[in-house]
Design a protein around this motif. Structure first.
Motif, mmCIF file in Angstrom:
data_model
loop_
_atom_site.group_PDB
_atom_site.id
_atom_site.type_symbol
_atom_site.label_atom_id
_atom_site.label_comp_id
_atom_site.label_asym_id
_atom_site.label_seq_id
_atom_site.Cartn_x
_atom_site.Cartn_y
_atom_site.Cartn_z
ATOM 1 N N LEU A 151 0.859 -1.176 0.000
ATOM 2 C CA LEU A 151 0.000 0.000 0.000
ATOM 3 C C LEU A 151 0.897 1.228 0.000
ATOM 4 N N HIS A 152 0.699 2.110 -0.983
ATOM 5 C CA HIS A 152 1.460 3.345 -1.064
ATOM 6 C C HIS A 152 0.580 4.513 -0.636
ATOM 7 N N VAL A 153 1.156 5.411 0.150
ATOM 8 C CA VAL A 153 0.454 6.619 0.565
ATOM 9 C C VAL A 153 1.116 7.792 -0.144
ATOM 10 N N VAL A 154 0.350 8.451 -1.025
ATOM 11 C CA VAL A 154 0.892 9.515 -1.859
ATOM 12 C C VAL A 154 0.220 10.840 -1.496
ATOM 13 N N ASN A 155 1.038 11.865 -1.262
ATOM 14 C CA ASN A 155 0.515 13.202 -0.976
ATOM 15 C C ASN A 155 0.237 13.907 -2.297
ATOM 16 N N MET A 156 -1.051 14.263 -2.513
ATOM 17 C CA MET A 156 -1.466 14.892 -3.766
ATOM 18 C C MET A 156 -1.827 16.366 -3.563
ATOM 19 N N THR A 157 -1.262 17.002 -2.536
ATOM 20 C CA THR A 157 -1.555 18.415 -2.306
ATOM 21 C C THR A 157 -1.198 19.252 -3.527
ATOM 22 N N ASP A 158 -0.078 18.931 -4.140
ATOM 23 C CA ASP A 158 0.304 19.547 -5.414
ATOM 24 C C ASP A 158 0.180 18.476 -6.489
ATOM 25 N N PRO A 159 -0.907 18.486 -7.264
ATOM 26 C CA PRO A 159 -1.119 17.425 -8.260
ATOM 27 C C PRO A 159 -0.003 17.330 -9.292
ATOM 28 N N ASN A 160 0.703 18.420 -9.514
ATOM 29 C CA ASN A 160 1.791 18.401 -10.483
ATOM 30 C C ASN A 160 3.101 17.899 -9.891
ATOM 31 N N ASN A 161 3.095 17.675 -8.580
ATOM 32 C CA ASN A 161 4.302 17.203 -7.912
ATOM 33 C C ASN A 161 3.930 16.259 -6.766
ATOM 34 N N PRO A 162 3.350 15.099 -7.059
ATOM 35 C CA PRO A 162 2.953 14.164 -6.002
ATOM 36 C C PRO A 162 4.172 13.640 -5.248
ATOM 37 N N ALA A 163 3.971 13.395 -3.953
ATOM 38 C CA ALA A 163 5.081 12.943 -3.108
ATOM 39 C C ALA A 163 4.716 11.623 -2.437
ATOM 40 N N LEU A 164 5.564 10.629 -2.572
ATOM 41 C CA LEU A 164 5.356 9.349 -1.905
ATOM 42 C C LEU A 164 5.730 9.498 -0.430
ATOM 43 N N LEU A 165 4.745 9.339 0.450
ATOM 44 C CA LEU A 165 4.985 9.492 1.879
ATOM 45 C C LEU A 165 5.449 8.200 2.533
#
Length: 229
Positions: free
Chosen positions: A72-86
């Motif tokens: 399971l990957h948790v990805v921060n999509m606050t900036d849709p143009n720069n998603p961050a894998l948490l």
């Protein structure tokens, strides 16, 4: 009551509105791209690290499951143009199985991260696990159970959907034909639909709605094998 004098311009407005709708087009553009690792934090092609996803619009977290990678990957999509894998969380293939579907639902008093699993050999029935949703302060911790694990009626629970109020989870299974681990038993279970209702305690009730083999075949869904010719 609408008079004839009022009706004519009203029809013109409606026709113009429908014409505008017919000209509307939805255009999908690639905003960002990211690679996801497997359980060993390795980036390999075709390693099955991303199969399905569900979005939490309050925290802007995208939960992505990898069936073959058992992750399971948790990805921060606050900036849709720069998603961050948490974080990447590894499941236990023997105790939990392989993840099939993931669905987020968030309402006051009802916040769930539901994930369905199937046994790798499909010898045993599937399961649905209810976890607490993560946030910016606890995304790194282990997943915390908020309801009892539910054993499904099927071997392959592969599609889920929450009701609007997050009070029921609708689960569907195709009924995948397969051999059991003894390599002597072949089963072709019919498809079914299950409704899981989490209570305010730990328990979850389950209602099964079977789909008959004849109806599945008539709908062009699939043929259920009942015996060998």
């Amino acid at each position: 009551m609408i008079s004839r004098q009022m009706l004519a311009p009203l029809l013109v407005v409606v026709v113009a509105w429908l014409a505008a709708l017919s000209e509307c087009r939805i255009e999908l553009r690639t905003g960002a791209f990211m690679r996801l690792p497997d359980a060993a934090n390795a980036y390999k092609l075709n390693s099955g690290t991303a199969n399905k996803a569900s979005y939490d619009d309050q925290e802007n977290f995208l939960y992505v499951i990898g069936h073959a990678a058992d992750t399971l990957h948790v990805v921060n999509m606050t900036d849709p143009n720069n998603p961050a894998l948490l974080d990447t969380k590894k499941f236990n293939k023997q105790n939990q199985g392989l993840p099939n579907a993931v669905k987020v639902c968030r309402k006051p008093g009802r916040e769930f991260l539901a994930i369905s699993f199937e046994d790798p050999s499909q010898t045993f029935k599937g399961h649905v696990h209810f976890f607490q949703l993560l946030d910016a302060h606890n995304y790194h911790r282990s997943l915390h159970y908020v309801r009892d694990i539910v054993t499904t009626n099927s071997y392959d629970p592969r599609s889920m959907a929450w009701t609007v109020e997050c009070d029921r989870l609708v689960l569907t299974s195709e009924g995948d034909p397969h051999e059991l681990s003894d390599r002597k038993t072949f089963i072709d279970p019919p498809a079914d639909l299950e409704i899981l209702t989490p209570s305010f305690g730990l328990s979850v009730s389950r209602t099964t709605i079977p789909v008959s083999a004849s109806k599945a075949e008539a709908a062009g869904f699939r043929h259920v094998m009942s015996k060998c010719d």
